[in-house]
Design a protein around this motif. Structure first.
Motif, PDB file in Angstrom:
ATOM      1  N   ASP A 110       0.829  -1.215   0.000  1.00  0.00           N
ATOM      2  CA  ASP A 110       0.000   0.000   0.000  1.00  0.00           C
ATOM      3  C   ASP A 110       0.858   1.259   0.000  1.00  0.00           C
ATOM      4  N   TYR A 111       1.887   1.255   0.829  1.00  0.00           N
ATOM      5  CA  TYR A 111       2.823   2.384   0.789  1.00  0.00           C
ATOM      6  C   TYR A 111       4.187   1.945   1.269  1.00  0.00           C
ATOM      7  N   CYS A 112       5.182   2.729   0.898  1.00  0.00           N
ATOM      8  CA  CYS A 112       6.577   2.358   1.121  1.00  0.00           C
ATOM      9  C   CYS A 112       7.332   3.607   1.584  1.00  0.00           C
ATOM     10  N   SER A 113       8.159   3.472   2.606  1.00  0.00           N
ATOM     11  CA  SER A 113       8.921   4.595   3.146  1.00  0.00           C
ATOM     12  C   SER A 113      10.341   4.597   2.606  1.00  0.00           C
ATOM     13  N   GLY A 114      10.836   5.792   2.278  1.00  0.00           N
ATOM     14  CA  GLY A 114      12.217   5.926   1.819  1.00  0.00           C
ATOM     15  C   GLY A 114      13.223   5.921   2.947  1.00  0.00           C
ATOM     16  N   GLY A 115      12.730   5.986   4.182  1.00  0.00           N
ATOM     17  CA  GLY A 115      13.596   5.992   5.352  1.00  0.00           C
ATOM     18  C   GLY A 115      12.791   6.354   6.582  1.00  0.00           C
ATOM     19  N   ALA A 116      13.004   5.652   7.685  1.00  0.00           N
ATOM     20  CA  ALA A 116      12.180   5.850   8.867  1.00  0.00           C
ATOM     21  C   ALA A 116      13.028   6.118  10.097  1.00  0.00           C
ATOM     22  N   GLY A 117      12.554   7.029  10.940  1.00  0.00           N
ATOM     23  CA  GLY A 117      13.255   7.343  12.171  1.00  0.00           C
ATOM     24  C   GLY A 117      13.054   6.293  13.249  1.00  0.00           C
ATOM     25  N   LYS A 118      12.010   5.463  13.068  1.00  0.00           N
ATOM     26  CA  LYS A 118      11.739   4.418  14.049  1.00  0.00           C
ATOM     27  C   LYS A 118      10.801   3.393  13.438  1.00  0.00           C
ATOM     28  N   PHE A 119      11.005   2.135  13.798  1.00  0.00           N
ATOM     29  CA  PHE A 119      10.082   1.076  13.421  1.00  0.00           C
ATOM     30  C   PHE A 119      10.073   0.050  14.532  1.00  0.00           C
ATOM     31  N   ASP A 120       9.096  -0.844  14.474  1.00  0.00           N
ATOM     32  CA  ASP A 120       8.995  -1.879  15.497  1.00  0.00           C
ATOM     33  C   ASP A 120       9.588  -3.169  14.944  1.00  0.00           C
ATOM     34  N   ILE A 121       8.756  -4.044  14.417  1.00  0.00           N
ATOM     35  CA  ILE A 121       9.239  -5.284  13.802  1.00  0.00           C
ATOM     36  C   ILE A 121       9.578  -5.014  12.342  1.00  0.00           C
ATOM     37  N   ALA A 122      10.691  -5.530  11.876  1.00  0.00           N
ATOM     38  CA  ALA A 122      11.053  -5.440  10.459  1.00  0.00           C
ATOM     39  C   ALA A 122      11.460  -6.819   9.967  1.00  0.00           C
TER      40      ALA A 122
ATOM     41  N   ILE B  33       1.519   7.423  12.421  1.00  0.00           N
ATOM     42  CA  ILE B  33       0.896   6.367  13.223  1.00  0.00           C
ATOM     43  C   ILE B  33      -0.381   5.868  12.571  1.00  0.00           C
ATOM     44  N   ILE B  34      -1.243   6.794  12.126  1.00  0.00           N
ATOM     45  CA  ILE B  34      -2.494   6.351  11.506  1.00  0.00           C
ATOM     46  C   ILE B  34      -2.243   5.608  10.199  1.00  0.00           C
ATOM     47  N   LEU B  35      -1.262   6.039   9.425  1.00  0.00           N
ATOM     48  CA  LEU B  35      -0.933   5.317   8.186  1.00  0.00           C
ATOM     49  C   LEU B  35      -0.506   3.887   8.499  1.00  0.00           C
ATOM     50  N   SER B  36       0.322   3.712   9.531  1.00  0.00           N
ATOM     51  CA  SER B  36       0.769   2.374   9.911  1.00  0.00           C
ATOM     52  C   SER B  36      -0.392   1.501  10.350  1.00  0.00           C
ATOM     53  N   GLU B  37      -1.349   2.105  11.057  1.00  0.00           N
ATOM     54  CA  GLU B  37      -2.481   1.344  11.572  1.00  0.00           C
ATOM     55  C   GLU B  37      -3.493   0.988  10.488  1.00  0.00           C
ATOM     56  N   MET B  38      -3.462   1.712   9.376  1.00  0.00           N
ATOM     57  CA  MET B  38      -4.439   1.509   8.315  1.00  0.00           C
ATOM     58  C   MET B  38      -4.135   0.311   7.428  1.00  0.00           C
ATOM     59  N   THR B  39      -2.919  -0.187   7.439  1.00  0.00           N
ATOM     60  CA  THR B  39      -2.557  -1.303   6.567  1.00  0.00           C
ATOM     61  C   THR B  39      -1.447  -2.153   7.173  1.00  0.00           C
ATOM     62  N   GLY B  40      -1.521  -3.447   6.895  1.00  0.00           N
ATOM     63  CA  GLY B  40      -0.440  -4.343   7.300  1.00  0.00           C
ATOM     64  C   GLY B  40       0.564  -4.546   6.187  1.00  0.00           C
ATOM     65  N   ASN B  41       0.341  -3.892   5.040  1.00  0.00           N
ATOM     66  CA  ASN B  41       1.196  -4.120   3.874  1.00  0.00           C
ATOM     67  C   ASN B  41       1.990  -2.859   3.554  1.00  0.00           C
ATOM     68  N   LYS B  42       3.050  -2.650   4.303  1.00  0.00           N
ATOM     69  CA  LYS B  42       3.899  -1.474   4.125  1.00  0.00           C
ATOM     70  C   LYS B  42       5.357  -1.891   4.243  1.00  0.00           C
ATOM     71  N   MET B  43       6.229  -1.122   3.610  1.00  0.00           N
ATOM     72  CA  MET B  43       7.632  -1.511   3.543  1.00  0.00           C
ATOM     73  C   MET B  43       8.546  -0.301   3.721  1.00  0.00           C
ATOM     74  N   ILE B  44       9.808  -0.609   4.008  1.00  0.00           N
ATOM     75  CA  ILE B  44      10.852   0.406   4.106  1.00  0.00           C
ATOM     76  C   ILE B  44      11.938   0.047   3.095  1.00  0.00           C
ATOM     77  N   ILE B  45      12.407   1.042   2.354  1.00  0.00           N
ATOM     78  CA  ILE B  45      13.492   0.820   1.405  1.00  0.00           C
ATOM     79  C   ILE B  45      14.819   0.782   2.153  1.00  0.00           C
ATOM     80  N   PHE B  46      15.660  -0.154   1.760  1.00  0.00           N
ATOM     81  CA  PHE B  46      16.986  -0.299   2.367  1.00  0.00           C
ATOM     82  C   PHE B  46      18.027  -0.438   1.269  1.00  0.00           C
TER      83      PHE B  46
END
Length: 457
Positions: free
Chosen positions: A326-338, A380-393
């Motif tokens: 659904d959406y993908c982050s180019g870089g995150a300041g914090k995440f939980d499980i990856a 936070i709301i974006l994360s809660e809206m979908t389980g299908n999100k990713m971070i680019i590495f």
């Protein structure tokens, strides 16, 4: 596979007869273990007493030249998942991965990576009720300095990056209502809850890996010419009065022909996060009006990292799209499980930071329909809206420090906190990616060797 009789050392305080009766019952009739009760060392600090006992056991194992031993605490409890065959397979795999420690079950773990159907690699863990210790790790245990601030599990991970646990867990801890090593576990059912949560986290990790093993459809990948000519719409939110930010962000995209940039006047509100979410919805509506299939929503403090390349961006977008992201982050300041999906993408269950996010069309309407009020926080709301999100590495985007934030007051109170958070988060991904790649390659080589042996025969 040869039958095993594991040298097993059970730690028990002499006065804990209830625990001794329990643990002897657990091992009764299990001839795969050669069990010995070890009198635990007493110390006013329980964790020091436990570590001193472990050192006595390891010294004895070293003298007897064991290849590996099982150190077991007297609150260990076999689960329904335990079998002799499961343990044998796990030990065999752990040896092939050059393990130092193999745990039968952990009450907490940080940054675990599923490396086989049986084993997880783990950076940190808690719970030493059932640990296989391999010979090459005997001396590091004996050499380790242990302070009153240490615990056995944290000291092990301080000394080794070759720690694994079995999943499903074959061992948990029985609740006795008290703990001789961990004061905060006294009089609670905290331990049972921790094991349940830890097992659930491992199951999420494994199910995500299994889900994303689905082969990608080759016909859905654009050819090289299409990729070379492709552009992606970028909507940049900026408050008109933030001219220094506008100048910065336009400079970031200058000369990058893969982007079709549109500046959007950000929505202003006395609560910055509320205005931020309104700006996101404003951009989504623009994308719908423009019939966009995929867009980048960009904040004016976004900054490309040295790792950025057009190739990584488009490869990540195509792969994420194919996997139904659904959406993908180019870089995150914090995440939980990856969870590593490819060399360039991690799935995550929660992702902080929205300075550079790739949003796919199928997620547009859900963002517009989201209910919100003045307590909302966009990431936070974006994360809660979908389980299908990713971070680019590796991260292709970070946030420039302007010394203030219009959205997050916390960022205004601690200098350099954003850059620190991004660095810590990416370091976590670097470690997990290294483990993912190395073990994946090792498994491929093992399978190739097996196949070659079969062909020769």
């Amino acid at each position: 596979m040869k039958s095993i009789s594991i040298p097993t050392y059970i730690i028990n305080l002499k006065n804990r007869s209830d625990r001794r009766a329990h643990i002897l019952q657990e091992f009764e009739g299990r001839d795969e273990f050669n069990a010995t009760i070890i009198d635990a060392h007493r110390h006013e600090i329980g964790s020091i007493g436990l570590w001193n006992t472990i050192k006595v056991i390891v010294t004895q194992a070293l003298e007897q030249e064991h290849d590996y031993i099982l150190i077991c605490e007297d609150d260990h409890l076999f689960t329904a998942a335990y079998s002799k065959e499961t343990l044998q397979l796990a030990i065999s795999e752990a040896i092939s991965f050059d393990a130092d420690i193999l745990s039968g079950g952990v009450s907490w773990h940080g940054d675990g990576v599923a490396i086989s159907d049986t084993l997880f690699w783990v950076k940190k863990f808690s719970g030493t009720q059932f640990i296989i210790v391999f010979k090459k790790f005997f001396q590091p245990i004996l050499n380790a300095a242990f302070t009153p601030a240490d615990t056995a599990d944290t000291k092990i991970t301080d000394c080794s990056d070759r720690v694994y646990f079995i999943h499903p867990f074959i061992s948990v801890q029985k609740e006795f209502g008290y703990s001789d090593a961990t004061d905060k576990n006294n009089g609670t059912d905290r331990v049972e809850q921790l094991f349940t949560q830890s097992a659930a986290g491992a199951e999420i990790n494994r199910s995500i890996r299994s889900f994303y093993k689905t082969p990608l459809a080759p016909e859905s990948v654009s050819d090289e010419q299409e990729e070379e000519d492709a552009t992606i719409p970028v909507y940049i939110m900026n408050l008109p009065e933030r001219t220094e930010r506008r100048e910065h962000i336009l400079q970031q995209f200058e000369g990058r022909l893969e982007f079709d940039v549109t500046l959007v006047n950000a929505c202003k509100h006395e609560i910055g996060a509320f205005g931020h979410w309104q700006s996101i919805q404003k951009i989504i509506q623009l994308a719908i009006n423009n019939d966009d299939d995929v867009i980048i929503i960009c904040e004016d403090d976004h900054e490309f990292t040295p790792a950025y390349s057009r190739e990584i961006l488009f490869k990540s977008i195509y792969t994420a799209y194919q996997q139904g992201c659904d959406y993908c982050s180019g870089g995150a300041g914090k995440f939980d499980i990856a969870v590593p999906i490819t060399n360039n993408l991690f799935w995550t269950n929660h992702c902080l930071s929205t300075q550079f996010i790739i949003v796919f069309r199928k997620f547009f309407q859900k963002i517009l329909d989201a209910k919100f009020d003045e307590t909302i926080i966009g990431d936070i709301i974006l994360s809660e809206m979908t389980g299908n999100k990713m971070i680019i590495f590796p991260y292709i985007s970070t946030q420039k420090d302007f010394g203030y934030s219009d959205i997050t007051a916390f960022h205004n109170s601690v200098e350099g906190i954003v850059q620190f958070m991004f660095a810590v988060s990416e370091d976590r991904l670097i470690t997990m990616n290294k483990i993912f790649v190395s073990h994946h390659n090792q498994l491929k080589n093992m399978l190739s060797d097996t196949a070659a042996t079969v062909l020769v025969k």
